[in-house]
Design a protein around this motif. Structure first.
Motif, PDB file in Angstrom:
ATOM      1  N   LEU A   1       0.816  -1.321   0.050  1.00  0.00           N
ATOM      2  CA  LEU A   1      -0.017  -0.075  -0.152  1.00  0.00           C
ATOM      3  C   LEU A   1       0.832   1.056   0.027  1.00  0.00           C
ATOM      4  O   LEU A   1       0.512   2.122  -0.624  1.00  0.00           O
ATOM      5  N   ARG A   2       1.942   1.112   0.703  1.00  0.00           N
ATOM      6  CA  ARG A   2       2.848   2.434   0.821  1.00  0.00           C
ATOM      7  C   ARG A   2       3.310   2.608  -0.648  1.00  0.00           C
ATOM      8  O   ARG A   2       3.681   3.888  -1.101  1.00  0.00           O
ATOM      9  N   THR A   3       3.871   1.533  -1.280  1.00  0.00           N
ATOM     10  CA  THR A   3       4.247   1.590  -2.855  1.00  0.00           C
ATOM     11  C   THR A   3       3.332   2.114  -3.600  1.00  0.00           C
ATOM     12  O   THR A   3       3.518   2.952  -4.563  1.00  0.00           O
ATOM     13  N   ALA A   4       1.949   1.792  -3.209  1.00  0.00           N
ATOM     14  CA  ALA A   4       0.819   2.245  -4.396  1.00  0.00           C
ATOM     15  C   ALA A   4       0.518   3.670  -3.897  1.00  0.00           C
ATOM     16  O   ALA A   4       0.429   4.481  -4.954  1.00  0.00           O
ATOM     17  N   LEU A   5       0.804   4.261  -2.901  1.00  0.00           N
ATOM     18  CA  LEU A   5       0.528   5.521  -2.398  1.00  0.00           C
ATOM     19  C   LEU A   5       1.653   6.385  -3.091  1.00  0.00           C
ATOM     20  O   LEU A   5       1.621   7.297  -3.722  1.00  0.00           O
ATOM     21  N   ALA A   6       2.962   5.911  -2.884  1.00  0.00           N
ATOM     22  CA  ALA A   6       4.131   6.744  -3.257  1.00  0.00           C
ATOM     23  C   ALA A   6       4.154   6.620  -5.040  1.00  0.00           C
ATOM     24  O   ALA A   6       4.566   7.686  -5.614  1.00  0.00           O
ATOM     25  N   GLY A   7       3.610   5.711  -5.546  1.00  0.00           N
ATOM     26  CA  GLY A   7       3.516   5.649  -7.080  1.00  0.00           C
ATOM     27  C   GLY A   7       2.118   6.363  -7.515  1.00  0.00           C
ATOM     28  O   GLY A   7       2.192   6.537  -8.915  1.00  0.00           O
ATOM     29  N   GLY A   8       1.353   6.627  -6.761  1.00  0.00           N
ATOM     30  CA  GLY A   8      -0.031   7.216  -7.062  1.00  0.00           C
ATOM     31  C   GLY A   8      -1.089   6.293  -7.758  1.00  0.00           C
ATOM     32  O   GLY A   8      -1.945   6.708  -8.474  1.00  0.00           O
ATOM     33  N   ASP A   9      -0.822   4.918  -7.490  1.00  0.00           N
ATOM     34  CA  ASP A   9      -1.858   4.133  -7.733  1.00  0.00           C
ATOM     35  C   ASP A   9      -3.182   4.210  -7.051  1.00  0.00           C
ATOM     36  O   ASP A   9      -4.112   3.642  -7.451  1.00  0.00           O
ATOM     37  N   LEU A  10      -2.807   4.829  -5.669  1.00  0.00           N
ATOM     38  CA  LEU A  10      -4.053   4.918  -4.812  1.00  0.00           C
ATOM     39  C   LEU A  10      -4.326   6.564  -5.013  1.00  0.00           C
ATOM     40  O   LEU A  10      -3.259   7.204  -4.525  1.00  0.00           O
ATOM     41  N   LYS A  11      -5.657   6.840  -5.421  1.00  0.00           N
ATOM     42  CA  LYS A  11      -5.737   8.372  -5.814  1.00  0.00           C
ATOM     43  C   LYS A  11      -6.118   9.159  -4.567  1.00  0.00           C
ATOM     44  O   LYS A  11      -6.964   8.448  -3.950  1.00  0.00           O
ATOM     45  N   PRO A  12      -5.469  10.272  -4.389  1.00  0.00           N
ATOM     46  CA  PRO A  12      -5.787  11.382  -3.266  1.00  0.00           C
ATOM     47  C   PRO A  12      -7.355  11.501  -3.524  1.00  0.00           C
ATOM     48  O   PRO A  12      -7.884  11.915  -4.648  1.00  0.00           O
ATOM     49  N   GLY A  13      -8.042  11.515  -2.273  1.00  0.00           N
ATOM     50  CA  GLY A  13      -9.670  11.668  -2.225  1.00  0.00           C
ATOM     51  C   GLY A  13     -10.472  10.747  -2.559  1.00  0.00           C
ATOM     52  O   GLY A  13     -11.616  10.541  -2.153  1.00  0.00           O
ATOM     53  N   GLU A  14      -9.873   9.442  -3.110  1.00  0.00           N
ATOM     54  CA  GLU A  14     -10.571   8.288  -3.297  1.00  0.00           C
ATOM     55  C   GLU A  14     -11.015   7.306  -2.098  1.00  0.00           C
ATOM     56  O   GLU A  14      -9.903   7.268  -1.220  1.00  0.00           O
ATOM     57  N   VAL A  15     -11.987   6.640  -1.848  1.00  0.00           N
ATOM     58  CA  VAL A  15     -12.151   5.709  -0.821  1.00  0.00           C
ATOM     59  C   VAL A  15     -12.120   4.376  -1.151  1.00  0.00           C
ATOM     60  O   VAL A  15     -12.494   3.943  -2.341  1.00  0.00           O
ATOM     61  N   TYR A  16     -11.433   3.741  -0.478  1.00  0.00           N
ATOM     62  CA  TYR A  16     -11.070   2.168  -0.715  1.00  0.00           C
ATOM     63  C   TYR A  16     -11.474   1.368   0.332  1.00  0.00           C
ATOM     64  O   TYR A  16     -11.016   1.735   1.558  1.00  0.00           O
ATOM     65  N   SER A  17     -12.101   0.208   0.046  1.00  0.00           N
ATOM     66  CA  SER A  17     -12.657  -0.635   1.254  1.00  0.00           C
ATOM     67  C   SER A  17     -11.583  -1.941   1.368  1.00  0.00           C
ATOM     68  O   SER A  17     -10.830  -2.178   0.462  1.00  0.00           O
ATOM     69  N   ALA A  18     -11.438  -2.473   2.845  1.00  0.00           N
ATOM     70  CA  ALA A  18     -10.902  -3.393   2.961  1.00  0.00           C
ATOM     71  C   ALA A  18     -11.042  -4.548   2.291  1.00  0.00           C
ATOM     72  O   ALA A  18     -10.028  -5.402   1.813  1.00  0.00           O
ATOM     73  N   PRO A  19     -12.292  -4.913   2.054  1.00  0.00           N
ATOM     74  CA  PRO A  19     -12.732  -5.918   1.298  1.00  0.00           C
ATOM     75  C   PRO A  19     -12.287  -6.265  -0.033  1.00  0.00           C
ATOM     76  O   PRO A  19     -11.672  -7.124  -0.507  1.00  0.00           O
ATOM     77  N   VAL A  20     -12.552  -5.002  -0.797  1.00  0.00           N
ATOM     78  CA  VAL A  20     -12.185  -4.781  -1.997  1.00  0.00           C
ATOM     79  C   VAL A  20     -10.566  -4.891  -2.506  1.00  0.00           C
ATOM     80  O   VAL A  20     -10.095  -5.623  -3.239  1.00  0.00           O
ATOM     81  N   LEU A  21      -9.849  -4.181  -1.717  1.00  0.00           N
ATOM     82  CA  LEU A  21      -8.466  -4.413  -1.648  1.00  0.00           C
ATOM     83  C   LEU A  21      -7.969  -5.831  -1.297  1.00  0.00           C
ATOM     84  O   LEU A  21      -6.843  -6.220  -2.054  1.00  0.00           O
ATOM     85  N   GLY A  22      -8.524  -6.326  -0.432  1.00  0.00           N
ATOM     86  CA  GLY A  22      -8.115  -7.661   0.243  1.00  0.00           C
ATOM     87  C   GLY A  22      -8.490  -8.859  -1.095  1.00  0.00           C
ATOM     88  O   GLY A  22      -7.633  -9.822  -1.034  1.00  0.00           O
ATOM     89  N   GLU A  23      -9.369  -8.564  -1.840  1.00  0.00           N
ATOM     90  CA  GLU A  23      -9.870  -9.311  -2.981  1.00  0.00           C
ATOM     91  C   GLU A  23      -8.704  -9.099  -3.995  1.00  0.00           C
ATOM     92  O   GLU A  23      -8.455 -10.308  -4.642  1.00  0.00           O
ATOM     93  N   ARG A  24      -8.182  -8.041  -4.065  1.00  0.00           N
ATOM     94  CA  ARG A  24      -7.132  -7.784  -5.118  1.00  0.00           C
ATOM     95  C   ARG A  24      -6.076  -8.478  -4.713  1.00  0.00           C
ATOM     96  O   ARG A  24      -5.300  -8.879  -5.612  1.00  0.00           O
TER      97      ARG A  24
END
Length: 259
Positions: free
Chosen positions: A71-94
């Motif tokens: 997740l830290r890599t995704a944040l630093a790389g911009g894959d997790l977008k500022p302002g967007e909401v992500y749920s634990a179940p959906v991320l866990g599925e990925r």
């Protein structure tokens, strides 16, 4: 001065995690929490932006730590977008894991100021404006510059020479143009510099501020990363030479560029 959920195939900022089948439940009679209903947690997933699926699932050993790093890599790389909401179940599925380690990792990121909890939905990636980034850079400068000036006067040149590989690694990471790879090498270099102070509390506080300042990435593109990395090698040269004035100037430029 200046890792993840998987981006598009071949994306350098994407997390690389080995694929395998999900294991059977560790405790007899317990439901697999990887398929825990989202409604049971009150997290709605129907309106989220799609997160590219990683190439493979995460190994179960130290799952929370691996997810946190990803997740830290995704944040630093911009894959997790500022302002967007992500749920634990959906991320866990990925990731091919349950929601639990993802939720725990996200809670750690909330403590670090990267995300904020959204009741009954999940976690929102923090949006940082220019003012907040400038404030972070100012605080980092207040902490790091005096330490570097003192170390420039007291640390022998051979000790600085030992850090040359870390400075060169930032240059190589910058050349890839990958913000996540550069962010990691950037923190490693700064951490090693400050570690020469012998003050572990200072190192921890400075690294926390540094990590916060990297979300979202400030410098975009390979050219910006290369310029930042070049300041690392120049700073190391000035420290080895004991040139306090040059160290002060380079540190000022470096933090100005980080805001």
């Amino acid at each position: 001065m200046k890792q993840g959920v998987q981006g598009s195939p071949g994306s350098p900022a994407a997390a690389r995690v080995p694929k395998r089948q999900r294991p059977a439940p560790a405790v007899a009679g317990r439901e697999r929490d990887a398929v825990e209903p989202c409604a049971a947690r009150g997290e709605h997933t129907h309106a989220e932006l799609p997160i590219p699926r990683p190439r493979a699932a995460v190994q179960r050993s130290s799952v929370r730590g691996q997810i946190l790093d990803a997740l830290r890599t995704a944040l630093a790389g911009g894959d997790l977008k500022p302002g967007e909401v992500y749920s634990a179940p959906v991320l866990g599925e990925r990731f091919g894991v349950s929601a639990t380690p993802v939720r725990e990792a996200m809670q750690q990121l909330a403590l670090e100021g990267a995300v904020e909890v959204v009741l009954n939905r999940g976690f929102r990636v923090v949006e940082r404006g220019a003012r907040e980034l400038a404030e972070l850079a100012e605080v980092r400068a207040l902490i790091e510059v005096p330490v570097m000036l003192r170390l420039a006067r007291t640390v022998p040149a051979e000790r600085w020479a030992e850090l040359r590989p870390l400075a060169e690694e930032t240059v190589r990471a910058a050349a890839t143009g990958c913000p996540a790879a550069y962010a990691e090498s950037d923190r490693a270099f700064h951490r090693a510099l400050l570690a020469l102070s012998g003050n572990e509390q200072l190192v921890r506080i400075a690294e926390d501020l540094h990590r916060r300042s990297q979300w979202p990435p400030v410098r975009h593109g390979r050219a910006g990363l290369v310029a930042d990395a070049a300041e690392h090698t120049a700073l190391l040269d000035a420290l080895a030479a004991g040139d306090v004035d040059v160290v002060r100037g380079l540190m000022g430029e470096h933090f100005a560029g980080a805001s």
